[in-house]
Design an enzyme around this catalytic site. Structure first.
Site, short mmCIF file in Angstrom:
data_model
loop_
_atom_site.label_atom_id
_atom_site.label_comp_id
_atom_site.label_asym_id
_atom_site.label_seq_id
_atom_site.Cartn_x
_atom_site.Cartn_y
_atom_site.Cartn_z
N ASN A 9 0.87 -1.17 0.00
CA ASN A 9 0.00 0.00 0.00
C ASN A 9 0.91 1.22 0.00
OD1 ASN A 9 -1.77 2.07 0.51
ND2 ASN A 9 -2.38 1.36 2.56
N TRP A 10 0.99 1.85 -1.16
CA TRP A 10 1.93 2.98 -1.28
C TRP A 10 1.44 4.22 -0.53
CZ3 TRP A 10 3.69 3.11 -7.18
CH2 TRP A 10 4.42 1.95 -7.45
N LYS A 11 0.15 4.26 -0.18
CA LYS A 11 -0.45 5.44 0.48
C LYS A 11 -0.20 6.68 -0.39
CE LYS A 11 -0.12 3.08 4.86
NZ LYS A 11 0.01 3.15 6.32
N HIS A 96 -9.41 1.09 5.00
CA HIS A 96 -8.14 1.34 5.71
C HIS A 96 -8.40 2.27 6.89
CE1 HIS A 96 -4.05 2.46 6.62
NE2 HIS A 96 -3.67 1.39 5.94
N GLU A 98 -6.80 4.66 7.99
CA GLU A 98 -6.56 6.09 7.69
C GLU A 98 -7.79 6.69 7.02
OE1 GLU A 98 -2.84 5.43 5.66
OE2 GLU A 98 -1.96 4.81 7.57
N GLU A 168 -5.16 -4.93 10.49
CA GLU A 168 -4.14 -3.91 10.73
C GLU A 168 -4.43 -3.21 12.05
OE1 GLU A 168 -2.21 -2.70 6.75
OE2 GLU A 168 -3.92 -1.41 7.04
N GLY A 174 2.79 2.17 10.90
CA GLY A 174 3.76 3.25 10.76
C GLY A 174 4.46 3.61 12.06
N SER A 214 3.75 -2.17 10.42
CA SER A 214 5.20 -2.25 10.66
C SER A 214 5.79 -3.61 10.31
CB SER A 214 5.53 -1.87 12.12
OG SER A 214 5.11 -0.53 12.37
N GLY A 235 3.00 -1.16 4.27
CA GLY A 235 3.04 0.27 3.98
C GLY A 235 4.46 0.72 3.66
N GLY A 236 5.12 1.29 4.65
CA GLY A 236 6.46 1.87 4.46
C GLY A 236 7.44 0.97 3.72
#
Ligand code: 13P
Length: 252
Positions: A9-11, A96, A98, A168, A174, A214, A235-236
């Site tokens: 997930n590049w966000k 998600h 977010e 998640e 993150g 993470s 993510g990251g």
């Protein structure tokens, strides 16, 4: 056998040129060494059509990070499920944390989005997870159970077969603070039990449940080794080819 999956997930990261470069790098890395799991990248809308030209005919699946809760029309700035599909993407992330927290996406809105995504031939990666206070109050099962029930339990078994779940825990996203493999396994087993209760054992056995929060090359193998963890939503670490590939390799 249910699918093993690593999804990125590049966000809201990477401009178009950076995204294209990353997709090409990943394509080359996976062409050189075939992955032992399904690989999906979920990108901002602006990348989709271009990245679809890169991933087409490869092992890499492509998805959006969101879609509208309306079919079409005067909704300035929104992107519909049909529009996502027309880029060549096959997946969409919905629910998600977010989106729930920053954009007020309720269970009702998410139900609309899930229905539209499935009706337009997209597979849904549906995210669920509790915030820290809920975990500290030992309410995580209640919260996640309600998220599942409120947005997904009216689907047919056939529709559910096009849904992937992603647990998640919000406190792990993150933050560098991963859930332990045991915490992930406990929740994934609970989630599978909820699916069994509403859709039956077969549906529960077949649905893939990913862990997100993470996840890194250094912890992926241990988390993925748990029986109810079918992969990760990253993510990251999905923003660097070597890190993402390192997580994919956890399935080797
Ligand atoms: P991080 O891997 O950066 O913690 O993000 C997880 C996530 O939210 C994926 O959807």
């Amino acid at each position: 056998m249910r699918k093993k999956i690593v999804a990125g997930n590049w966000k809201m990261n990477l401009n178009l040129q950076e995204g294209v470069a990353l997709a090409n790098e990943l394509k080359d890395a996976l062409a050189a060494e075939k992955p032992n799991c399904d690989v999906i990248i979920c990108t901002p809308f602006i990348h989709l059509a271009t990245v679809a030209g890169i991933t087409e005919g490869t092992v890499i699946g492509l998805g959006a990070e969101n879609c509208a809760d309306k079919e079409k029309g005067a909704y300035t700035g929104e992107v519909s499920a049909a529009q996502v599909k027309s880029t060549g993407a096959q997946y969409v992330i919905l629910g998600h944390s977010e989106r729930r927290a920053y954009y007020g996406e309720t269970a009702e809105i998410l139900k609309e989005k899930v229905n539209l995504a499935l009706a337009n031939g997209l597979k849904v990666i549906f995210c669920i997870g509790e915030v820290l206070e809920e975990r500290e109050a030992n309410k995580q099962n209640e919260v996640v159970g309600a998220q599942l029930a409120d947005s997904l339990f009216d689907l047919t078994e056939e529709q559910l077969s096009n849904v992937i779940l992603a647990y998640e825990p919000v406190w792990a996203i993150g933050t560098g603070k991963t859930a332990t493999a045991e915490q992930a396994q406990d929740m994934h087993a609970f989630i599978r039990g909820c699916i069994a209760g509403n859709f039956g054992e077969k549906a529960a056995e077949e649905i893939s449940i990913l862990y997100g929060g993470s996840c890194k090359p250094s912890n992926a193998k241990e988390i993925f080794s748990k029986p109810d963890v079918d992969g990760g939503l990253i993510g990251g670490a999905a923003l660097k080819c070597a890190d993402f590939k390192g997580i994919i390799d956890a399935w080797n």
